[in-house]
Scaffold this active site. Structure first.
Site, PDB file in Angstrom:
ATOM      1  N   GLU A 163      20.495 -50.532  74.364  1.00  0.00           N
ATOM      2  CA  GLU A 163      20.353 -50.030  73.421  1.00  0.00           C
ATOM      3  C   GLU A 163      21.735 -48.837  73.259  1.00  0.00           C
ATOM      4  OE1 GLU A 163      16.089 -50.194  71.963  1.00  0.00           O
ATOM      5  OE2 GLU A 163      16.232 -52.267  72.160  1.00  0.00           O
TER       6      GLU A 163
ATOM      7  N   ASN B 252      22.283 -54.650  77.679  1.00  0.00           N
ATOM      8  CA  ASN B 252      21.448 -55.362  76.886  1.00  0.00           C
ATOM      9  C   ASN B 252      21.665 -54.662  75.564  1.00  0.00           C
ATOM     10  OD1 ASN B 252      19.116 -57.796  76.108  1.00  0.00           O
ATOM     11  ND2 ASN B 252      18.159 -55.538  76.342  1.00  0.00           N
TER      12      ASN B 252
ATOM     13  N   ASP C  87      12.470 -63.468  69.993  1.00  0.00           N
ATOM     14  CA  ASP C  87      11.232 -64.022  69.286  1.00  0.00           C
ATOM     15  C   ASP C  87      12.006 -64.305  68.430  1.00  0.00           C
ATOM     16  OD1 ASP C  87      11.239 -61.257  68.479  1.00  0.00           O
ATOM     17  OD2 ASP C  87       9.794 -60.963  69.824  1.00  0.00           O
TER      18      ASP C  87
END
Ligand code: XIL
Length: 303
Positions: free
Chosen positions: A127, A170, A238
């Site tokens: 991030e 990531n 998700d």
């Protein structure tokens, strides 16, 4: 195949879950984990606040619990996450540039050596880019003190610490190829590959909801990253919702990965809904009684 892991293996991929050490004593949780998944990511246990709460003083107990569980069952492990602005202990932000550089490199080296040869892929930097249209680096303590070079320094240190681990960048909101944040990460990875900075993979977190749905060009995004010469992994999947709508979204996400040969695995960010970090929602594949949801069957069929 009748489990996620076996079905994914037949397609040459792993299927993983984020795992919490404090659930490994719960029999239903462990039953489903062991039956369905071929990879684990410690949900919090390898983060900086958990592993180095004060400078130079490391604690690995909870991470070891997950590593040992996984290794005992032949599951692969994603290491998560070495350099990240969040879940960062306060002492790190108080350091001078010189001390921060050496603390960052020592943190990377110590964690990677601890499980050397045991971690399939490490999220080396997590991030590091801003949301929105700027495409800028996130204004983290690492960025402030060390400047743009900290990311490649982290990757070079990581390669030296455990040459057998795949090294990943990531992030979230990099699933839409047209988004400014995606372009910025793409440009960084392209630059790293051109200049020989060691990077092996890009992790697309893939936390989807109504505001941030599975993009229509998800497969194209994955393919574009892969074309740079890196593997791609869906690392924290998700999807908010329920029923057939949620199932369709999961199917689309899985199909996007399967369509790209360098998309090597998928990890869902939790097992049953009630342990999701999205406390109010139902974004996972198993309900609160560990029943398989429509989304589970959609994923199994897609694999
Ligand atoms: C989340 C965990 O699931 C929570 O238990 C914790 O309180 C906060 O972090 N991006 C990441 C993950 O890279 O580490 C985050 O995990 C979710 C967002």
């Amino acid at each position: 195949a009748d489990t996620l892991g076996a079905a994914a293996a037949a397609r040459g991929r792993y299927f993983g879950a984020a795992v919490a050490a404090n659930r490994l004593g719960e029999s239903q949780y462990v039953t489903v984990l062991n039956r369905e998944f071929t990879s684990v990511t410690p949900e919090n246990e390898m983060k900086w606040d958990a592993t180095e709460p004060s400078r130079g003083s490391f604690s690995f107990g909870n991470a070891d619990r997950i590593v040992n569980h996984a290794r005992g069952r032949g599951m692969s492990i994603r290491g998560h996450a070495l350099v990240w602005h969040s879940q960062l202990p306060g002492w790190v932000s108080g350091l001078s540039a010189t001390d921060l550089r050496s603390a960052m490199n020592n943190h990377i080296t110590t964690l990677m050596r601890r499980w050397q040869g045991q971690i399939h892929s490490w999220d080396v930097v997590n991030e590091a880019f801003e949301d929105g249209s700027s495409g800028a680096r996130r204004n983290s303590v690492f960025q402030q003190r060390l400047g743009n070079g900290y990311i490649e320094e982290a990757f070079r240190t990581a390669r030296a610490a455990d040459p057998s681990a795949k090294l990943c960048y990531n992030d979230y909101n990099i699933e839409d190829a047209n988004a400014a944040k995606t372009r910025a990460v793409y440009n960084m990875v392209r630059d790293f590959k051109q200049r020989g900075v060691p990077i092996d993979c890009v992790g697309l977190q893939s936390h989807f909801n109504a505001q941030s749905p599975v993009p229509a060009n998800f497969q194209q995004t994955i393919a574009q990253f892969a074309a740079l010469g890196v593997d791609v992994q869906i690392t924290e999947l998700d999807i908010e919702g329920s029923g057939q709508t949620q199932a369709t979204n999961y199917r689309n996400a899985v199909n996007a990965c399967l369509a790209v040969s360098r998309c090597t695995g998928i990890t869902v960010w939790g097992i049953p809904d009630h342990y999701s970090w999205r406390a109010s929602g139902t974004p996972l594949l198993f309900d609160g009684s560990y029943n398989k949801k429509p989304a589970y069957y959609a994923v199994l069929e897609a694999l």
